[in-house]
Motif scaffolding. Sequence first.
Motif, PDB file in Angstrom:
ATOM      1  N   ARG A  80       0.848  -1.194   0.000  1.00  0.00           N
ATOM      2  CA  ARG A  80       0.000   0.000   0.000  1.00  0.00           C
ATOM      3  C   ARG A  80       0.880   1.240   0.000  1.00  0.00           C
ATOM      4  NH1 ARG A  80      -5.486   0.933  -0.989  1.00  0.00           N
ATOM      5  NH2 ARG A  80      -6.273   2.646   0.270  1.00  0.00           N
ATOM      6  N   HIS A  81       0.724   2.062  -1.050  1.00  0.00           N
ATOM      7  CA  HIS A  81       1.540   3.275  -1.146  1.00  0.00           C
ATOM      8  C   HIS A  81       0.643   4.469  -1.466  1.00  0.00           C
ATOM      9  CE1 HIS A  81       4.926   5.896  -1.958  1.00  0.00           C
ATOM     10  NE2 HIS A  81       4.416   6.190  -3.136  1.00  0.00           N
ATOM     11  N   GLU A  82       0.584   5.411  -0.528  1.00  0.00           N
ATOM     12  CA  GLU A  82      -0.202   6.640  -0.718  1.00  0.00           C
ATOM     13  C   GLU A  82      -1.612   6.342  -1.240  1.00  0.00           C
ATOM     14  OE1 GLU A  82       2.149   9.188  -3.154  1.00  0.00           O
ATOM     15  OE2 GLU A  82       3.617   9.611  -1.562  1.00  0.00           O
ATOM     16  N   ASP A  83      -2.326   5.507  -0.515  1.00  0.00           N
ATOM     17  CA  ASP A  83      -3.728   5.181  -0.807  1.00  0.00           C
ATOM     18  C   ASP A  83      -3.950   4.404  -2.096  1.00  0.00           C
ATOM     19  OD1 ASP A  83      -4.569   6.389   1.548  1.00  0.00           O
ATOM     20  OD2 ASP A  83      -4.733   8.349   0.594  1.00  0.00           O
ATOM     21  N   ARG A  84      -2.907   3.809  -2.628  1.00  0.00           N
ATOM     22  CA  ARG A  84      -3.122   2.930  -3.782  1.00  0.00           C
ATOM     23  C   ARG A  84      -2.393   1.598  -3.562  1.00  0.00           C
ATOM     24  NH1 ARG A  84       0.639   2.544  -8.318  1.00  0.00           N
ATOM     25  NH2 ARG A  84       2.542   3.733  -7.890  1.00  0.00           N
ATOM     26  N   TRP A  85      -2.977   0.555  -4.103  1.00  0.00           N
ATOM     27  CA  TRP A  85      -2.388  -0.767  -3.990  1.00  0.00           C
ATOM     28  C   TRP A  85      -1.410  -1.003  -5.130  1.00  0.00           C
ATOM     29  CZ3 TRP A  85      -2.962  -3.315   0.338  1.00  0.00           C
ATOM     30  CH2 TRP A  85      -4.113  -3.134   1.121  1.00  0.00           C
ATOM     31  N   ILE A  86      -0.309  -1.647  -4.805  1.00  0.00           N
ATOM     32  CA  ILE A  86       0.673  -2.056  -5.813  1.00  0.00           C
ATOM     33  C   ILE A  86       0.797  -3.574  -5.759  1.00  0.00           C
ATOM     34  CG2 ILE A  86       3.100  -1.947  -6.527  1.00  0.00           C
ATOM     35  CD1 ILE A  86       3.260   0.796  -5.221  1.00  0.00           C
ATOM     36  N   GLY A  87       0.727  -4.204  -6.911  1.00  0.00           N
ATOM     37  CA  GLY A  87       0.901  -5.651  -6.983  1.00  0.00           C
ATOM     38  C   GLY A  87       2.081  -6.002  -7.873  1.00  0.00           C
ATOM     39  N   VAL A  88       2.974  -6.835  -7.365  1.00  0.00           N
ATOM     40  CA  VAL A  88       4.146  -7.267  -8.138  1.00  0.00           C
ATOM     41  C   VAL A  88       4.266  -8.783  -8.019  1.00  0.00           C
ATOM     42  CG1 VAL A  88       6.673  -7.204  -8.271  1.00  0.00           C
ATOM     43  CG2 VAL A  88       5.402  -5.091  -7.869  1.00  0.00           C
ATOM     44  N   GLU A  89       4.500  -9.431  -9.144  1.00  0.00           N
ATOM     45  CA  GLU A  89       4.701 -10.878  -9.113  1.00  0.00           C
ATOM     46  C   GLU A  89       5.911 -11.245  -9.957  1.00  0.00           C
ATOM     47  OE1 GLU A  89       2.406 -13.519 -11.565  1.00  0.00           O
ATOM     48  OE2 GLU A  89       1.197 -11.849 -12.320  1.00  0.00           O
ATOM     49  N   GLY A  90       6.505 -12.366  -9.625  1.00  0.00           N
ATOM     50  CA  GLY A  90       7.636 -12.853 -10.398  1.00  0.00           C
ATOM     51  C   GLY A  90       8.035 -14.235  -9.940  1.00  0.00           C
ATOM     52  N   ARG A  91       8.951 -14.837 -10.653  1.00  0.00           N
ATOM     53  CA  ARG A  91       9.420 -16.178 -10.296  1.00  0.00           C
ATOM     54  C   ARG A  91      10.458 -16.069  -9.176  1.00  0.00           C
ATOM     55  NH1 ARG A  91       9.317 -21.205 -12.205  1.00  0.00           N
ATOM     56  NH2 ARG A  91       8.016 -20.566 -13.957  1.00  0.00           N
ATOM     57  N   ILE A  92      10.341 -16.955  -8.192  1.00  0.00           N
ATOM     58  CA  ILE A  92      11.342 -16.987  -7.130  1.00  0.00           C
ATOM     59  C   ILE A  92      11.991 -18.373  -7.115  1.00  0.00           C
ATOM     60  CG2 ILE A  92       9.688 -17.622  -5.288  1.00  0.00           C
ATOM     61  CD1 ILE A  92      11.495 -15.710  -3.479  1.00  0.00           C
ATOM     62  N   THR A  93      13.313 -18.373  -7.104  1.00  0.00           N
ATOM     63  CA  THR A  93      14.083 -19.612  -7.125  1.00  0.00           C
ATOM     64  C   THR A  93      14.969 -19.653  -5.899  1.00  0.00           C
ATOM     65  OG1 THR A  93      14.162 -19.385  -9.532  1.00  0.00           O
ATOM     66  CG2 THR A  93      15.601 -21.043  -8.539  1.00  0.00           C
ATOM     67  N   SER A  94      14.813 -20.692  -5.091  1.00  0.00           N
ATOM     68  CA  SER A  94      15.623 -20.802  -3.876  1.00  0.00           C
ATOM     69  C   SER A  94      17.098 -20.948  -4.234  1.00  0.00           C
ATOM     70  CB  SER A  94      15.172 -22.004  -3.050  1.00  0.00           C
ATOM     71  OG  SER A  94      16.014 -22.146  -1.919  1.00  0.00           O
ATOM     72  N   THR A  95      17.941 -20.243  -3.494  1.00  0.00           N
ATOM     73  CA  THR A  95      19.384 -20.345  -3.712  1.00  0.00           C
ATOM     74  C   THR A  95      20.004 -21.387  -2.779  1.00  0.00           C
ATOM     75  OG1 THR A  95      19.868 -18.639  -2.067  1.00  0.00           O
ATOM     76  CG2 THR A  95      19.505 -17.896  -4.333  1.00  0.00           C
ATOM     77  N   ASN A  96      19.210 -21.820  -1.771  1.00  0.00           N
ATOM     78  CA  ASN A  96      19.719 -22.724  -0.724  1.00  0.00           C
ATOM     79  C   ASN A  96      20.934 -22.143  -0.012  1.00  0.00           C
ATOM     80  OD1 ASN A  96      17.811 -24.876  -1.185  1.00  0.00           O
ATOM     81  ND2 ASN A  96      18.913 -25.266  -3.097  1.00  0.00           N
ATOM     82  N   LYS A  97      20.968 -20.819   0.035  1.00  0.00           N
ATOM     83  CA  LYS A  97      22.066 -20.125   0.728  1.00  0.00           C
ATOM     84  C   LYS A  97      21.502 -18.984   1.559  1.00  0.00           C
ATOM     85  CE  LYS A  97      25.593 -20.895  -2.856  1.00  0.00           C
ATOM     86  NZ  LYS A  97      26.426 -20.233  -3.883  1.00  0.00           N
ATOM     87  N   LYS A  98      22.269 -18.600   2.559  1.00  0.00           N
ATOM     88  CA  LYS A  98      21.876 -17.443   3.362  1.00  0.00           C
ATOM     89  C   LYS A  98      22.647 -16.218   2.896  1.00  0.00           C
ATOM     90  CE  LYS A  98      20.041 -19.327   7.623  1.00  0.00           C
ATOM     91  NZ  LYS A  98      20.061 -19.235   9.100  1.00  0.00           N
ATOM     92  N   GLY A  99      22.012 -15.073   3.024  1.00  0.00           N
ATOM     93  CA  GLY A  99      22.650 -13.815   2.647  1.00  0.00           C
ATOM     94  C   GLY A  99      21.744 -12.681   3.074  1.00  0.00           C
ATOM     95  N   PHE A 100      22.061 -11.477   2.643  1.00  0.00           N
ATOM     96  CA  PHE A 100      21.275 -10.320   3.051  1.00  0.00           C
ATOM     97  C   PHE A 100      20.139 -10.055   2.069  1.00  0.00           C
ATOM     98  CE2 PHE A 100      24.996  -9.702   5.651  1.00  0.00           C
ATOM     99  CZ  PHE A 100      24.442  -9.214   6.833  1.00  0.00           C
ATOM    100  N   CYS A 101      18.925 -10.046   2.611  1.00  0.00           N
ATOM    101  CA  CYS A 101      17.728  -9.793   1.814  1.00  0.00           C
ATOM    102  C   CYS A 101      17.706  -8.332   1.368  1.00  0.00           C
ATOM    103  CB  CYS A 101      16.499 -10.110   2.660  1.00  0.00           C
ATOM    104  SG  CYS A 101      14.939  -9.543   1.968  1.00  0.00           S
ATOM    105  N   MET A 102      17.383  -8.110   0.103  1.00  0.00           N
ATOM    106  CA  MET A 102      17.340  -6.753  -0.439  1.00  0.00           C
ATOM    107  C   MET A 102      16.228  -5.922   0.224  1.00  0.00           C
ATOM    108  SD  MET A 102      15.624  -4.746  -2.926  1.00  0.00           S
ATOM    109  CE  MET A 102      16.091  -3.305  -3.859  1.00  0.00           C
ATOM    110  N   PHE A 103      15.173  -6.574   0.695  1.00  0.00           N
ATOM    111  CA  PHE A 103      14.049  -5.849   1.278  1.00  0.00           C
ATOM    112  C   PHE A 103      14.258  -5.516   2.757  1.00  0.00           C
ATOM    113  CE2 PHE A 103      10.987  -8.023  -1.942  1.00  0.00           C
ATOM    114  CZ  PHE A 103      11.417  -7.142  -2.922  1.00  0.00           C
TER     115      PHE A 103
END
Length: 215
Positions: free
Chosen positions: A137-160
């Motif tokens: 939710r951004h400034e009273d509007r909904w944003i929808g984003v979709e995409g393919r997610i592939t596990s890396t089987n590794k740990k690291g720093f999440c961009m979010f």
Amino acid sequence: MHTQTPFIHNHQLNTIKKQANFLLKTLRSVADRNVLDTVRDTAVAKAMEAFDGLTSEQKQLLEQMGRNEEAQEIQNYLDSLEPYLVPFPEVTANQAQKLFPKAKKLKLPDLERLDYAHMTYLRWIDTATNRLYIVYRHEDRWIGVEGRITSTNKKGFCMFCNRHQELGFFNVKLKGSSPDNFSSVGQYVCMDDEACNHSMTDPSALEKFLLSVGK
């Protein structure tokens, strides 16, 4: 505090929790009162930095964190903040479907049972198609984003959330100038929906990404 007007968003609560844990570790390992007082002041100040325009009552509530001495007191304090949480706006199945019109068989989580109070953004993975769906939710509007997610089987720093987590590579297709002209953008993000929301202390990286690729 006389009124329990919600003013703490999920990422701000996570900041408070981070500072409370920092304070608790110091209480357990440092005996010097001067050092402890400095750490208390620092923890409270950093928690307050997550907010803009606090009222005097809200400041008093945050300052209470620095007065705790024991682990149970700190946990009780964190529990006492729950009534002040501003939940993520609840999403209906109809709203979610409109955000992803191309997903004819959109598999939704149980929207009525989600923990909206501890959520900066809504996300779920359709394991059958390996697709990650994000609603924000951004400034009273909904944003929808979709995409393919592939596990890396590794740990690291999440961009979010910028925390060390189990990562997946999230690849989002972008529309080009013609129907056949597609480009894509990818980021390494948490595989765990809940962990990402519980680790979020600053939504700016998430928001910047979603605004750049969202509709």
